[in-house]
Design a protein around this motif. Structure first.
Motif, PDB file in Angstrom:
ATOM      1  N   ALA A  90       3.004  -0.411  -9.799  1.00 22.07           N
ATOM      2  CA  ALA A  90       3.963  -0.088  -8.747  1.00 22.07           C
ATOM      3  C   ALA A  90       5.355  -0.021  -9.352  1.00 22.07           C
ATOM      4  O   ALA A  90       5.573  -0.387 -10.503  1.00 22.07           O
ATOM      5  CB  ALA A  90       3.903  -1.130  -7.622  1.00 22.07           C
ATOM      6  N   LYS A 109      -3.031  -1.980  -8.784  1.00 19.15           N
ATOM      7  CA  LYS A 109      -2.313  -0.718  -8.979  1.00 19.15           C
ATOM      8  C   LYS A 109      -0.926  -0.989  -9.566  1.00 19.15           C
ATOM      9  O   LYS A 109      -0.249  -1.918  -9.136  1.00 19.15           O
ATOM     10  CB  LYS A 109      -2.132   0.007  -7.650  1.00 19.15           C
ATOM     11  CG  LYS A 109      -3.409   0.364  -6.921  1.00 19.15           C
ATOM     12  CD  LYS A 109      -3.076   0.987  -5.570  1.00 19.15           C
ATOM     13  CE  LYS A 109      -4.327   1.287  -4.763  1.00 19.15           C
ATOM     14  NZ  LYS A 109      -4.002   1.847  -3.422  1.00 19.15           N
ATOM     15  N   LEU A 112       3.271  -4.775  -9.449  1.00 23.29           N
ATOM     16  CA  LEU A 112       1.864  -4.476  -9.228  1.00 23.29           C
ATOM     17  C   LEU A 112       1.517  -4.681  -7.759  1.00 23.29           C
ATOM     18  O   LEU A 112       2.213  -5.375  -7.029  1.00 23.29           O
ATOM     19  CB  LEU A 112       0.967  -5.425 -10.047  1.00 23.29           C
ATOM     20  CG  LEU A 112       1.096  -5.441 -11.566  1.00 23.29           C
ATOM     21  CD1 LEU A 112       0.316  -6.628 -12.117  1.00 23.29           C
ATOM     22  CD2 LEU A 112       0.583  -4.140 -12.154  1.00 23.29           C
ATOM     23  N   ARG A 113       0.400  -4.075  -7.359  1.00 20.61           N
ATOM     24  CA  ARG A 113      -0.190  -4.349  -6.052  1.00 20.61           C
ATOM     25  C   ARG A 113      -1.663  -4.670  -6.253  1.00 20.61           C
ATOM     26  O   ARG A 113      -2.364  -3.997  -7.014  1.00 20.61           O
ATOM     27  CB  ARG A 113      -0.056  -3.152  -5.106  1.00 20.61           C
ATOM     28  CG  ARG A 113      -0.698  -3.399  -3.727  1.00 20.61           C
ATOM     29  CD  ARG A 113      -0.612  -2.185  -2.836  1.00 20.61           C
ATOM     30  NE  ARG A 113      -1.334  -2.384  -1.591  1.00 20.61           N
ATOM     31  CZ  ARG A 113      -0.820  -2.848  -0.462  1.00 20.61           C
ATOM     32  NH1 ARG A 113       0.463  -3.189  -0.432  1.00 20.61           N
ATOM     33  NH2 ARG A 113      -1.544  -2.981   0.628  1.00 20.61           N
ATOM     34  N   GLY A 169       5.964   2.490 -13.137  1.00 23.84           N
ATOM     35  CA  GLY A 169       4.528   2.528 -12.896  1.00 23.84           C
ATOM     36  C   GLY A 169       3.720   3.120 -14.023  1.00 23.84           C
ATOM     37  O   GLY A 169       2.647   2.618 -14.362  1.00 23.84           O
ATOM     38  N   GLU A 190      -8.895  -4.365  -6.606  1.00 17.45           N
ATOM     39  CA  GLU A 190      -8.158  -3.251  -7.204  1.00 17.45           C
ATOM     40  C   GLU A 190      -6.720  -3.656  -7.482  1.00 17.45           C
ATOM     41  O   GLU A 190      -6.071  -4.282  -6.654  1.00 17.45           O
ATOM     42  CB  GLU A 190      -8.170  -2.034  -6.273  1.00 17.45           C
ATOM     43  CG  GLU A 190      -7.499  -0.804  -6.889  1.00 17.45           C
ATOM     44  CD  GLU A 190      -7.508   0.401  -5.961  1.00 17.45           C
ATOM     45  OE1 GLU A 190      -7.907   1.493  -6.406  1.00 17.45           O
ATOM     46  OE2 GLU A 190      -7.115   0.236  -4.783  1.00 17.45           O
ATOM     47  N   ALA A 246       0.814   1.107 -16.059  1.00 16.05           N
ATOM     48  CA  ALA A 246      -0.592   1.495 -16.003  1.00 16.05           C
ATOM     49  C   ALA A 246      -1.274   1.296 -17.347  1.00 16.05           C
ATOM     50  O   ALA A 246      -2.388   0.761 -17.427  1.00 16.05           O
ATOM     51  CB  ALA A 246      -0.715   2.951 -15.549  1.00 16.05           C
ATOM     52  N   VAL A 296      -8.610  -0.558 -11.851  1.00 15.91           N
ATOM     53  CA  VAL A 296      -7.216  -0.139 -11.963  1.00 15.91           C
ATOM     54  C   VAL A 296      -7.032   1.129 -11.158  1.00 15.91           C
ATOM     55  O   VAL A 296      -7.642   2.160 -11.454  1.00 15.91           O
ATOM     56  CB  VAL A 296      -6.811   0.088 -13.441  1.00 15.91           C
ATOM     57  CG1 VAL A 296      -5.367   0.569 -13.519  1.00 15.91           C
ATOM     58  CG2 VAL A 296      -6.993  -1.197 -14.251  1.00 15.91           C
ATOM     59  N   GLY A 297      -6.224   1.056 -10.114  1.00 16.53           N
ATOM     60  CA  GLY A 297      -5.991   2.198  -9.253  1.00 16.53           C
ATOM     61  C   GLY A 297      -4.776   2.995  -9.683  1.00 16.53           C
ATOM     62  O   GLY A 297      -4.058   2.650 -10.634  1.00 16.53           O
ATOM     63  N   GLU A 298      -4.532   4.073  -8.975  1.00 15.64           N
ATOM     64  CA  GLU A 298      -3.371   4.923  -9.273  1.00 15.64           C
ATOM     65  C   GLU A 298      -2.098   4.261  -8.790  1.00 15.64           C
ATOM     66  O   GLU A 298      -2.105   3.445  -7.862  1.00 15.64           O
ATOM     67  CB  GLU A 298      -3.539   6.291  -8.613  1.00 15.64           C
ATOM     68  CG  GLU A 298      -4.710   7.100  -9.169  1.00 15.64           C
ATOM     69  CD  GLU A 298      -4.807   8.474  -8.548  1.00 15.64           C
ATOM     70  OE1 GLU A 298      -3.934   8.804  -7.703  1.00 15.64           O
ATOM     71  OE2 GLU A 298      -5.721   9.217  -8.908  1.00 15.64           O
ATOM     72  N   ARG A 299      -1.028   4.639  -9.414  1.00 15.22           N
ATOM     73  CA  ARG A 299       0.285   4.066  -9.102  1.00 15.22           C
ATOM     74  C   ARG A 299       0.605   4.183  -7.627  1.00 15.22           C
ATOM     75  O   ARG A 299       0.362   5.217  -6.994  1.00 15.22           O
ATOM     76  CB  ARG A 299       1.346   4.783  -9.937  1.00 15.22           C
ATOM     77  CG  ARG A 299       2.775   4.370  -9.604  1.00 15.22           C
ATOM     78  CD  ARG A 299       3.745   5.224 -10.397  1.00 15.22           C
ATOM     79  NE  ARG A 299       5.110   5.000 -10.000  1.00 15.22           N
ATOM     80  CZ  ARG A 299       6.138   5.705 -10.457  1.00 15.22           C
ATOM     81  NH1 ARG A 299       5.932   6.699 -11.304  1.00 15.22           N
ATOM     82  NH2 ARG A 299       7.372   5.441 -10.054  1.00 15.22           N
ATOM     83  N   THR A 300       1.143   3.093  -7.079  1.00 16.67           N
ATOM     84  CA  THR A 300       1.587   3.087  -5.696  1.00 16.67           C
ATOM     85  C   THR A 300       3.108   3.011  -5.651  1.00 16.67           C
ATOM     86  O   THR A 300       3.770   3.022  -6.694  1.00 16.67           O
ATOM     87  CB  THR A 300       0.967   1.899  -4.932  1.00 16.67           C
ATOM     88  OG1 THR A 300       1.329   2.002  -3.557  1.00 16.67           O
ATOM     89  CG2 THR A 300       1.479   0.565  -5.470  1.00 16.67           C
TER      90      THR A 300
END
Length: 375
Positions: free
Chosen positions: A135, A133, A106-107, A139, A131, A143, A366-370
């Protein structure tokens, strides 16, 4: 700070002064005893009330506060610990679903603000966003697990989502001073932790094959001591990447993105029964204490107050069903008036990024995958 001593290590025994300071409350929490050292350096003993495992933790500040940058900064511990706590929740959800946990990562990015005047008493910290994300290679699976964990039973997410103004007790030169806000009832019997730090020693069975915390990269540039200005209007961005290592420990990479700072790597355990490293909650609790201590010292320095020593005993407990406020007993050595010392504690809380974060409900986005988390 002696650079030959590890930044974090397990204690040979739990200091009896600290063990006796906590009220017998449920759920079991974390007791963090902290004192100021030279400059912006701080030292803490973090004790898990459930296991009685105790850790000694050192903290420093970067160039933004004229620190020596020898140990992680307070928000590095807080955001790194938060990332580890969330990863532990995701790992538990993965186990329930039978999803492999060998590539979970995660980030976490948190954007804070600081604005106002210390001299006029208007300076205050704020938080713009938190936030998380997914990772790494897993990923997409992470999520789904992440959203589920944050909605259903994450202790740290539940704590952030609650309205939890902090509670305090204030001691000046050994005398209790009436605090105008809610009192820290859980610490009504807490004593001054000054003597607790004498003669601390690592556990004989401590694994010294690799450090639990180390600096991984130096800051590439510096904006100077921006945090010591009496007038502020600036943003602070902290990031932490965390992944599950093959041995099950969490590897956290914490960095101050703005202002530019060094990168530190912290090892954490995913649950309190694994005593190879502090838990994410232990690092998070240390970060709360260190951040508040920094704000006390910064206020006294800018106002040129006669503060010769300051220490705190802090209790935190993270529970999804019944989130608890941070409770803090403050011990000040000061020649100033009680009114001035109470104002210092109030400003310390008002300008503490973490106490501000906990005071009002915060939503973890929750952001998009990094990309892959690195450390």
């Amino acid at each position: 700070m002696n650079t030959d001593i590890p930044i974090v290590y397990p204690l040979a025994e739990t200091p009896p002064q600290a063990a006796a300071s906590a009220a017998l409350l449920a759920p079991p929490g974390l007791l963090t005893c902290t004192r100021a050292l030279e400059g912006m350096q701080k030292e803490a003993v973090v004790i898990d009330e459930a296991t009685q495992q105790a850790w000694r933790v050192l903290c420093d500040e970067g160039p933004w506060l004229n620190g020596t940058d020898l140990a992680p900064f307070p928000l590095g511990y807080f955001v790194g610990g938060l990332a580890s706590c969330v990863l532990a929740d995701v790992t538990a959800a993965a186990a329930d679903r039978g999803v492999p946990s060998d590539d979970l990562a995660l980030r976490v990015d948190i954007h804070f603000t600081m604005e106002g005047s210390i001299l006029r008493g208007t300076m205050a910290a704020g938080v713009d966003s938190i936030e998380v994300k997914p990772a790494g290679a897993s990923g997409e699976a992470v999520a789904s697990l992440l959203s589920e964990s944050l909605r259903n039973g994450s202790p740290v997410a539940s704590t952030l989502a609650a309205h939890l103004p902090s509670r305090f007790l204030v001691h000046v030169n050994g005398e209790i001073v009436d605090w105008p806000g809610s009192p820290a009832g859980a610490l009504s019997e807490a004593g001054d932790p000054a003597a607790l730090f004498e003669g601390l020693s690592p556990a004989d069975n401590a694994d010294t094959s690799e450090p639990l915390v180390h600096k991984a990269a130096e800051a590439t540039e510096s904006e100077g001591a921006v945090g010591l200005k009496g007038e502020q209007k600036r943003s602070v961005h902290i990031a932490a990447d965390v992944r599950v290592r093959p041995d099950g420990l969490h590897e956290i990479s914490a960095l101050c993105v703005q202002p530019t700072g060094s990168r530190f790597v912290l090892l954490a355990s995913g649950n309190r029964d694994d005593m190879r490293a502090p838990t994410g909650a232990a690092y998070l609790s240390a970060g709360i204490a260190f951040c508040f201590m920094t704000q006390l010292g910064r206020y006294a320095q800018i106002r040129k107050l006669p503060l010769s020593g300051y220490r705190i005993v802090q209790r935190t407990a993270f529970c999804a069903d019944a989130p608890s406020p941070v409770e803090t007993a403050v011990f000040l050595d000061s020649e100033d008036t009680h009114e001035s010392n109470l104002k210092m504690v109030q400003m310390g809380e008002q300008t503490c990024y973490v106490h501000t974060t906990l005071r009002e409900p915060q939503e973890i986005e929750v952001g998009e995958r990094t990309g892959a988390a690195g450390a």
